[in-house]
Design a protein around this motif. Structure first.
Motif, PDB file in Angstrom:
ATOM      1  N   PRO A  56       0.809  -1.231   0.000  1.00 51.40           N
ATOM      2  CA  PRO A  56       0.000   0.000   0.000  1.00 51.40           C
ATOM      3  C   PRO A  56       0.836   1.273   0.000  1.00 51.40           C
ATOM      4  N   LYS A  57       2.156   1.139   0.131  1.00 53.90           N
ATOM      5  CA  LYS A  57       3.032   2.304   0.066  1.00 53.90           C
ATOM      6  C   LYS A  57       4.251   1.946  -0.758  1.00 53.90           C
ATOM      7  N   GLY A  58       4.473   2.684  -1.835  1.00 50.52           N
ATOM      8  CA  GLY A  58       5.606   2.424  -2.707  1.00 50.52           C
ATOM      9  C   GLY A  58       6.697   3.451  -2.522  1.00 50.52           C
ATOM     10  N   SER A  59       7.612   3.478  -3.468  1.00 54.87           N
ATOM     11  CA  SER A  59       8.743   4.398  -3.393  1.00 54.87           C
ATOM     12  C   SER A  59       8.447   5.755  -4.008  1.00 54.87           C
ATOM     13  N   GLY A  60       7.413   5.874  -4.818  1.00 52.73           N
ATOM     14  CA  GLY A  60       7.078   7.130  -5.472  1.00 52.73           C
ATOM     15  C   GLY A  60       6.288   8.055  -4.581  1.00 52.73           C
ATOM     16  N   PRO A  61       6.245   9.348  -4.933  1.00 47.55           N
ATOM     17  CA  PRO A  61       5.506  10.316  -4.103  1.00 47.55           C
ATOM     18  C   PRO A  61       4.001  10.119  -4.146  1.00 47.55           C
ATOM     19  N   ASN A  62       3.481   9.523  -5.211  1.00 47.00           N
ATOM     20  CA  ASN A  62       2.040   9.321  -5.346  1.00 47.00           C
ATOM     21  C   ASN A  62       1.648   7.858  -5.144  1.00 47.00           C
ATOM     22  N   GLU A  63       2.449   7.121  -4.412  1.00 41.23           N
ATOM     23  CA  GLU A  63       2.182   5.704  -4.204  1.00 41.23           C
ATOM     24  C   GLU A  63       1.915   5.385  -2.732  1.00 41.23           C
ATOM     25  N   ASP A  64       1.262   6.297  -2.053  1.00 40.19           N
ATOM     26  CA  ASP A  64       0.865   6.092  -0.663  1.00 40.19           C
ATOM     27  C   ASP A  64      -0.661   5.964  -0.636  1.00 40.19           C
ATOM     28  N   TYR A  65      -1.124   4.743  -0.405  1.00 39.53           N
ATOM     29  CA  TYR A  65      -2.565   4.469  -0.467  1.00 39.53           C
ATOM     30  C   TYR A  65      -3.134   4.156   0.914  1.00 39.53           C
ATOM     31  N   ARG A  66      -2.608   4.831   1.925  1.00 42.04           N
ATOM     32  CA  ARG A  66      -3.141   4.583   3.266  1.00 42.04           C
ATOM     33  C   ARG A  66      -4.585   5.053   3.392  1.00 42.04           C
ATOM     34  N   ASN A  67      -5.019   5.992   2.528  1.00 40.93           N
ATOM     35  CA  ASN A  67      -6.420   6.408   2.564  1.00 40.93           C
ATOM     36  C   ASN A  67      -7.348   5.259   2.182  1.00 40.93           C
ATOM     37  N   ILE A  68      -6.911   4.385   1.268  1.00 41.88           N
ATOM     38  CA  ILE A  68      -7.715   3.221   0.901  1.00 41.88           C
ATOM     39  C   ILE A  68      -7.757   2.230   2.070  1.00 41.88           C
TER      40      ILE A  68
END
Length: 404
Positions: A56-68
């Protein structure tokens, strides 16, 4: 199928392709937009169970999906692993701190975690008073698959890396570089345990990149002890793995732990996928009960249009209807008084009245009044109750037909 009769429909998508809305009374709704074979697919559904296989969290700035993740937890949707466990694995230093807690409990010999240092930002790296023992490995942020890892051989390179971290606004960790013989991966899927050995055959110092030889090895008590201790973290995990390094001095170093998002390795990936699917079905048998008699309700009758309230139609109808009168034949039998004997007996004496049944009074000869079996009028229902019953009856007739 679960519970014998209900088929499982699987919807698969990445975090970037879904959106979630959760309601305290209406449950969770998922909107999915993705491309399949060049065709855009748009679908909305209500999930009963979630299996997470993507970080759910990657290395990119837009790859944080903690809201999901928060949306599914808010809607109380069951999952593998649990949402608290998945949320806690979104930052590797946080997980590593729990590995250190296990080491303090079990000891360094039974749970050999590698030595590590944590820097919240680049400032502490520049002004640090403790000089690392080089060579070291610097891990920047929360990354996977060999990303964000740099081997540093001296103090000058360490200061250069610190300047780069300064513009990323991220944390980092450092650990000593281990000249290893091979890597170890111990995994647990339900009650199934496996251990793998990976040996690099390329010139890269990262054994998880480039060419490597993978071999399944026998499980031993030490490996099982490692992964069982990790599986107890964060309330328990059904799927997890432990990564370690075997040094050339034959010493083991545990470097990290992974959750249900761990990649599958080796030639038995189909077998492991089957184990994961069996685990999901077994969990759904426990947490997903039989569907309610009404899984959707009319707007304005049971409240929210997304209401998941379970209603038993027979109990609801019986609660609104008065009890049925007795059959006519039974009514006639109850209304007909018993025949009087031809030779009436004298009234019982005071002594005999003491031994009479509990329905007779021992202090008087007066007979009780005969029971009144006449049908009394049923009190009129209120307008609100009548409207609720009519709405409920129409809802049932639309679902079950006109047999009610």
């Amino acid at each position: 199928r679960i519970l014998g009769d209900f088929e499982i429909r699987v919807e698969q998508a990445e975090f970037s392709e879904i959106n979630v809305a959760s309601y305290t009374e209406g449950g969770t709704m998922v909107d999915m937009q993705l491309f399949r074979n060049g065709v855009k697919v748009v679908r909305s559904f209500r999930p009963d169970f979630v299996l997470v296989r993507q970080h759910p969290k990657g290395s990119g700035p837009n790859e944080d999906y903690r809201n999901i993740i928060l949306g599914f937890q808010y809607g109380q949707v069951p999952s593998i692993n649990s949402w608290p466990a998945i949320y806690n694995f979104m930052d590797k230093p946080w997980v590593f701190s729990h590995l250190l807690k296990i080491q303090k409990k079990l000891g360094k010999e039974k749970f050999p975690v590698i030595e590590q240092a944590f820097y919240p930002n680049h400032k502490e790296m520049v002004s640090t008073l403790i000089t690392p023992r080089y060579p070291i490995v610097v891990k920047i942020g929360h990354a996977h698959g060999g990303l964000g890892k740099v081997k540093v051989n001296g103090h000058t390179e360490f200061q250069d890396i610190a300047s780069i971290i300064g513009i990323t606004n991220n944390y980092c960790t450092t650990e000593p570089y281990i000249d290893s013989k091979y890597d170890l991966r111990v995994q647990k899927i339900g009650n199934n345990y496996k251990a793998y050995m990976r040996t690099s055959i390329s010139s890269s110092w990262k054994s998880n990149t480039g060419s490597a030889m993978l071999e399944q090895i026998a499980m031993n008590d030490q490996f099982k002890h490692w992964v069982d201790a990790v599986s107890d973290l964060f309330g328990g995990m059904e799927i997890c793995a432990v990564s370690a390094i075997k040094g050339k001095e034959n010493k083991d170093y545990i470097i990290e732990a992974n959750d249900c998002t761990m990649p599958l390795l080796g030639e038995k990936q189909d077998e492991e996928r089957k184990q994961i699917s069996d685990l999901v079905v077994a969990r759904m048998q426990k947490v997903c009960g039989p569907p309610p008699s009404i899984s959707r309700s009319l707007s304005g009758f049971l409240g929210s249009p997304f209401s998941m309230t379970s209603v038993n139609p027979m109990q609801a109808m019986n609660a609104q209807q008065p009890p049925p009168p007795p059959p006519p034949q039974q009514m006639r039998q109850m209304e007909t008084p018993p025949p009087r004997p031809s030779n009436p007996q004298p009234p019982p004496s005071q002594d005999s009245s003491k031994t009479s049944s509990a329905t007779s009074s021992p202090q008087t000869d007066r007979k009780p009044p005969p029971p009144d079996f006449t049908e009394k009028p049923t009190p009129a229902k209120s307008d609100d109750a009548e409207m609720s019953f009519q709405n409920l009856k129409r809802a049932f007739s639309g679902i079950f037909g006109d047999n009610l």
